[in-house]
Design a protein around this motif. Structure first.
Motif, PDB file in Angstrom:
ATOM      1  N   LEU A  80       0.840  -1.196   0.000  1.00  0.00           N
ATOM      2  CA  LEU A  80       0.000   0.000   0.000  1.00  0.00           C
ATOM      3  C   LEU A  80       0.875   1.247   0.000  1.00  0.00           C
ATOM      4  O   LEU A  80       0.608   2.203  -0.740  1.00  0.00           O
ATOM      5  CB  LEU A  80      -0.936   0.010   1.219  1.00  0.00           C
ATOM      6  CG  LEU A  80      -1.835   1.241   1.332  1.00  0.00           C
ATOM      7  CD1 LEU A  80      -2.689   1.425   0.084  1.00  0.00           C
ATOM      8  CD2 LEU A  80      -2.733   1.162   2.554  1.00  0.00           C
ATOM      9  N   LEU A  81       1.920   1.225   0.788  1.00  0.00           N
ATOM     10  CA  LEU A  81       2.837   2.369   0.794  1.00  0.00           C
ATOM     11  C   LEU A  81       3.431   2.586  -0.595  1.00  0.00           C
ATOM     12  O   LEU A  81       3.561   3.715  -1.056  1.00  0.00           O
ATOM     13  CB  LEU A  81       3.950   2.162   1.822  1.00  0.00           C
ATOM     14  CG  LEU A  81       3.600   2.577   3.244  1.00  0.00           C
ATOM     15  CD1 LEU A  81       4.712   2.218   4.197  1.00  0.00           C
ATOM     16  CD2 LEU A  81       3.313   4.078   3.311  1.00  0.00           C
ATOM     17  N   ASP A  82       3.765   1.478  -1.262  1.00  0.00           N
ATOM     18  CA  ASP A  82       4.256   1.546  -2.641  1.00  0.00           C
ATOM     19  C   ASP A  82       3.281   2.302  -3.532  1.00  0.00           C
ATOM     20  O   ASP A  82       3.665   3.171  -4.305  1.00  0.00           O
ATOM     21  CB  ASP A  82       4.380   0.129  -3.226  1.00  0.00           C
ATOM     22  CG  ASP A  82       5.777  -0.414  -3.065  1.00  0.00           C
ATOM     23  OD1 ASP A  82       6.586   0.255  -2.391  1.00  0.00           O
ATOM     24  OD2 ASP A  82       6.049  -1.509  -3.603  1.00  0.00           O
ATOM     25  N   LEU A 117      -4.250  -5.166  -3.456  1.00  0.00           N
ATOM     26  CA  LEU A 117      -2.824  -4.882  -3.363  1.00  0.00           C
ATOM     27  C   LEU A 117      -2.008  -6.141  -3.616  1.00  0.00           C
ATOM     28  O   LEU A 117      -0.997  -6.121  -4.312  1.00  0.00           O
ATOM     29  CB  LEU A 117      -2.494  -4.319  -1.973  1.00  0.00           C
ATOM     30  CG  LEU A 117      -3.056  -2.926  -1.706  1.00  0.00           C
ATOM     31  CD1 LEU A 117      -2.970  -2.585  -0.228  1.00  0.00           C
ATOM     32  CD2 LEU A 117      -2.326  -1.888  -2.540  1.00  0.00           C
ATOM     33  N   LEU A 118      -2.468  -7.264  -3.051  1.00  0.00           N
ATOM     34  CA  LEU A 118      -1.730  -8.515  -3.193  1.00  0.00           C
ATOM     35  C   LEU A 118      -1.794  -9.053  -4.617  1.00  0.00           C
ATOM     36  O   LEU A 118      -0.765  -9.364  -5.224  1.00  0.00           O
ATOM     37  CB  LEU A 118      -2.278  -9.549  -2.203  1.00  0.00           C
ATOM     38  CG  LEU A 118      -2.085  -9.203  -0.719  1.00  0.00           C
ATOM     39  CD1 LEU A 118      -2.864 -10.166   0.162  1.00  0.00           C
ATOM     40  CD2 LEU A 118      -0.615  -9.208  -0.352  1.00  0.00           C
ATOM     41  N   THR A 119      -2.995  -9.142  -5.159  1.00  0.00           N
ATOM     42  CA  THR A 119      -3.119  -9.663  -6.521  1.00  0.00           C
ATOM     43  C   THR A 119      -2.508  -8.670  -7.511  1.00  0.00           C
ATOM     44  O   THR A 119      -1.930  -9.072  -8.517  1.00  0.00           O
ATOM     45  CB  THR A 119      -4.590  -9.919  -6.901  1.00  0.00           C
ATOM     46  OG1 THR A 119      -5.348  -8.763  -6.565  1.00  0.00           O
ATOM     47  CG2 THR A 119      -5.154 -11.106  -6.174  1.00  0.00           C
ATOM     48  N   GLY A 120      -2.641  -7.386  -7.189  1.00  0.00           N
ATOM     49  CA  GLY A 120      -2.103  -6.353  -8.066  1.00  0.00           C
ATOM     50  C   GLY A 120      -0.600  -6.507  -8.229  1.00  0.00           C
ATOM     51  O   GLY A 120      -0.060  -6.391  -9.330  1.00  0.00           O
ATOM     52  N   LYS A 121       0.061  -6.789  -7.127  1.00  0.00           N
ATOM     53  CA  LYS A 121       1.515  -6.957  -7.163  1.00  0.00           C
ATOM     54  C   LYS A 121       1.878  -8.161  -8.045  1.00  0.00           C
ATOM     55  O   LYS A 121       2.811  -8.091  -8.847  1.00  0.00           O
ATOM     56  CB  LYS A 121       2.018  -7.149  -5.729  1.00  0.00           C
ATOM     57  CG  LYS A 121       3.506  -7.160  -5.584  1.00  0.00           C
ATOM     58  CD  LYS A 121       4.103  -5.778  -5.772  1.00  0.00           C
ATOM     59  CE  LYS A 121       5.594  -5.900  -6.048  1.00  0.00           C
ATOM     60  NZ  LYS A 121       6.192  -4.654  -6.530  1.00  0.00           N
ATOM     61  N   ALA A 122       1.127  -9.237  -7.890  1.00  0.00           N
ATOM     62  CA  ALA A 122       1.401 -10.441  -8.688  1.00  0.00           C
ATOM     63  C   ALA A 122       1.172 -10.161 -10.172  1.00  0.00           C
ATOM     64  O   ALA A 122       1.968 -10.554 -11.026  1.00  0.00           O
ATOM     65  CB  ALA A 122       0.541 -11.603  -8.209  1.00  0.00           C
TER      66      ALA A 122
END
Lengths: 325, 473
Positions: A80-82, A117-122
């Motif tokens: 999220l900070l990213d 956020l999690l799936t987005g990163k993947a």
């Protein structure tokens, strides 16, 4: 072969192990894979016998033929900070937010936000290209949440729709959904040949299909070797104790006469066979249920010596043999 | 299995040699615990997939059949187990379980986490406000999905059941968390989150801002609401604010409630049982949990070790069993000189041609197909087979039967070798736990080949729980 391979399964079925083995299998022959962890359990680090993974992509294994496996443990707060940094150039204010607990708050109150956020990163890793225009990773394998939560986790669009109707998170969710619902993605479910995991797998598949998420394969993990087959088990029920005693005696295990060492083994051995038969029947029943799911089915053996790094390579080889990579 | 020398040998190197103990582990005796009227709550905790629910249900049934009025709170029972107990309907209240023996009563329920949350809201807010909260999208997402809600609601339900005082023993199963510790941590986390500084900031900025020295907080807050508003599109934050405001005015802080239940767990009359299986990960979890309970002053009664394997033929080692299996499978060895044929027909044996004939119909189809070759080879290789054949009926082909019995026996031996290897792995794993926590009483429950899904099965598990003895005691 889909480039994003999502691995889910009921707790205790070994989905982290299967995800890791799959990442290794896909990395052979010079390919590069990224193994992503989303639940903060550090299961990947444990499996690869390394120290806890930081929130950064790090090479953790070399596959046969020169391939490489990278791993990433996604921390939703840092993710999220990213994003905040990317969209708002927050700088020090980001840290202040973290200190206030705002980041924890934001990722906690909205499970949907967390999942995006999690799936987005993947998905970002799936789409990322290097300077020459090649994909940074040939495959991304995700050790996803368990079957009971997988549809909700992947279906971030619906999840977030109620919470964020506009704004970057909303847009992010849309972009993520485009990847997740495309043939670029395959969701595999890991199960055991036991009633509850199989039931949960069937339910999970129905949910994934209803959400129009691409279901990949069913991987049955920890399959016990078939020591006695159906014919043997039939014979167990009718065989004369005396002839088993004689066979044991012939094999050098003592006297076959009543009270002899070989004879004394007959009952316990037949008891163990009866237990085996009962479990065998239950397992066959579960195989039938899995067969009706109409999906490619794979079986991975139970490793007698427990799970370790060598075992992981063994499973990866098995997956390759079965054509999963 | 307890008196078995082979097992003692297996376990021996893993005992803590530096600190010799009279008994390797204390034995957990569940009956005195269940019978003691001062025991009011039994909490079964442990990692997922170790049989917690079954253990909780079996303990509840046993306590009820020993005369107590028991309620079992299960979290996520297997369908058939729930059906057999009559608790598969989701009404979130305990139901009397039919078919128990004795004077006691067994009640059981399956936790409905969302419904429990709804009930808390309904019980504490007037109808209008409750309706507003229940319809709030933030509330809906929190009550249905937040990691920790299930743990929190299990504690909430436990508190409710205890407050009702209708039962003299409550047995609680804990949620199938990824970690046993979640059960202790999640409620506090959710409680402090719902009751935390940030929520208060969100709901009452004016109050705080007015106070001197709190100005910086206000700055941080407006920055935060601004950012989060942008990020989430504003609506969410508004929903949160409405939700918290509604909750806040209707009933006391969540943290207070979480704290109260937490205290209940430390109170005398509460007993924790850590449930595990003799596997590395499950026992590692169990060890963490044991340490954590001690740190929290929570009374641990012992460890229930489920799915422990034994063998009636423990004297036969894996190595010998495998060697014998090879003997049977390799005809060149078997048929040499005074090989099996001789032994088989020695005066000591009491097998007769009659038994061979009786086995004939059971012969598998594949064996029948291969019959001619098998028969001729057998006769050619084993001269004394002719003797057997003579006494058997003409079409009985006893050599063939013998061959399939040999094959089966080899299989039985291999099965046994597997069992012995499993057994020694389990011993090692258990030994490691005992070395680390010699103070923890242990009860072992033998592995069952199938699932338990009726009262008879639960009663059986209960008997095993009560009779379970770790070896060498």
């Amino acid at each position: 072969m889909s480039r994003l391979q999502v691995v889910s399964g009921k707790g205790g079925t070994g989905k982290t192990t299967v995800a890791a083995a799959l990442a290794l299998a896909l990395a052979t022959e010079g390919k590069r894979t990224l193994l992503v962890e989303v639940e903060g359990r550090q299961g990947i680090a444990q499996l690869f016998e390394t120290e806890a993974l930081p929130y950064e992509e790090r090479k953790i294994a070399v596959a046969p033929g020169g391939g490489e496996v990278y791993a990433l443990a996604i921390d939703p707060e840092l993710a999220l900070l990213d994003y905040l940094q990317m969209f708002y150039k927050l700088g020090g204010a980001g840290r202040a937010l973290k200190k206030l607990g705002a980041i924890d708050f934001a990722t906690t109150i909205a499970p949907g936000l967390r999942d995006v956020l999690l799936t987005g990163k993947a998905c970002e890793a799936v789409r990322r290209k290097d300077r020459s225009g090649r994909f940074a990773y040939d495959y991304v394998v995700m050790d996803a949440p368990p079957t009971g939560r997988i549809t909700r986790f992947l279906n971030v669009n619906d999840e977030v729709a109620g919470l964020a109707k506009i704004g970057p998170i909303h847009n992010q969710a849309q972009a993520v959904m485009r990847v997740l619902k495309s043939p670029e993605t395959a969701v595999h479910l890991v199960t055991l040949l036991e009633e509850m995991p199989v039931q949960e797998t069937a339910d999970g598949i129905a949910e994934l299909r209803a959400a129009r998420l691409p279901v990949g394969r069913v991987i049955v993990n920890m399959v016990r070797p078939e020591v006695l087959d159906a014919a043997d088990l039939e014979l167990v029920r009718t065989v004369e104790r005396s002839s088993v005693a004689q066979a044991l005696s012939a094999a050098g295990l003592g006297g076959a006469r009543r009270g002899g060492n070989a004879e004394k083994l007959v009952d316990p051995l037949l008891d163990q066979a009866a237990e085996y038969a009962e479990r065998y029947a239950l397992e066959q029943e579960q195989r039938t249920v899995l067969g009706e799911l109409d999906l490619p089915l794979h079986e991975l053996p139970l490793l007698a010596e427990g799970m370790d790094l060598a075992g992981l390579y063994e499973l990866a080889t098995e997956l390759r043999k079965q054509g999963l990579s | 299995m307890s008196a078995d020398p082979a097992e003692a040998q297996n376990a021996a190197p893993h005992q803590d040699a530096a600190r010799p103990r009279l008994s390797p582990a204390r034995v957990l005796d569940v009956d005195p615990l269940l019978d003691d009227p001062k025991t009011r709550i039994v909490v079964c905790c442990g990692a997922g997939g170790v049989g917690k629910t079954t253990t909780a249900a079996a303990l509840g049934l046993r306590a009820a059949e020993r005369g107590r009025k028991v309620v079992v709170l299960t979290i996520d029972p297997a369908k058939r187990l729930a059906q057999s107990m009559g608790i598969d309907s989701l009404d979130n209240v305990p139901r009397r379980v039919k078919g128990t023996e004795g004077d006691g009563e067994l009640h059981a329920m399956m936790l409905d986490m969302k419904r429990t949350f709804d009930e808390v809201v309904e019980a504490h807010a007037d109808r209008e406000r409750a309706a507003a909260i229940l319809a709030n999208p933030f509330y809906q997402s929190l009550s249905a999905g937040f990691a920790g809600t299930q743990e929190y609601m299990a504690m909430e339900k436990l508190g409710q059941l205890r407050a009702k005082d209708e039962w003299d023993l409550i047995v609680v199963d804990t949620p199938p968390s990824r970690s046993a510790l979640d059960f202790l941590d999640a409620p506090k986390r959710l409680g402090s989150f719902l009751d935390g500084r940030l929520i208060r900031l969100l709901t009452a900025p004016a109050k705080l801002g007015g106070r001197a020295g709190m100005a910086f907080l206000n700055v941080g807050m407006s920055m935060m609401t601004g950012t989060l508003g942008k990020l989430l599109g504003g609506q969410l934050l508004k929903d949160v604010q409405t939700f918290v405001a509604a909750m806040d005015t209707t009933f006391g802080g969540f943290r207070t409630r979480a704290d109260a239940t937490y205290k209940l767990l430390q109170a005398p009359g509460t007993a924790f049982l850590v449930v595990a299986a003799p596997e590395r990960d499950a026992l590692r979890e169990a060890a963490y949990f044991v340490e954590r309970l001690a740190a929290e002053d929570m009374p641990l009664m012992g460890l229930v070790l489920n799915r422990v394997h034994g063998s009636g033929a423990g004297r036969l080692s894996a190595e010998r069993a495998l060697a014998a299996a090879e003997n049977l499978e390799d005809p060149r060895i078997v048929d040499q000189g005074d090989g099996k044929a001789g032994l088989r027909n020695s005066p000591d044996t009491y097998g007769s041609s009659g038994t061979h004939a009786a086995e004939e119909p059971a012969r598998p189809a594949t064996e029948t197909a291969a019959q001619p070759t098998a028969e001729t080879t057998a006769e050619a290789e084993a001269p004394s087979a002719a003797e057997t054949a003579a006494t058997a009926s003409a079409e009985g082909s006893p050599a063939d039967t013998e061959r399939s019995v040999d094959r089966l026996t080899a299989g039985l031996l291999r099965l046994h070798a597997d069992r012995m290897q499993l057994l020694s792995r389990e011993q090692r794993t258990r030994g490691r736990f005992t070395a680390r926590h010699p103070e923890v009483a242990v009860v072992e429950v033998p592995a069952l080949p199938g699932d338990v899904h009726d009262l008879v099965g639960l009663r059986d598990i209960g008997d095993r729980l009560a009779a379970g003895r770790p070896e060498h005691t």
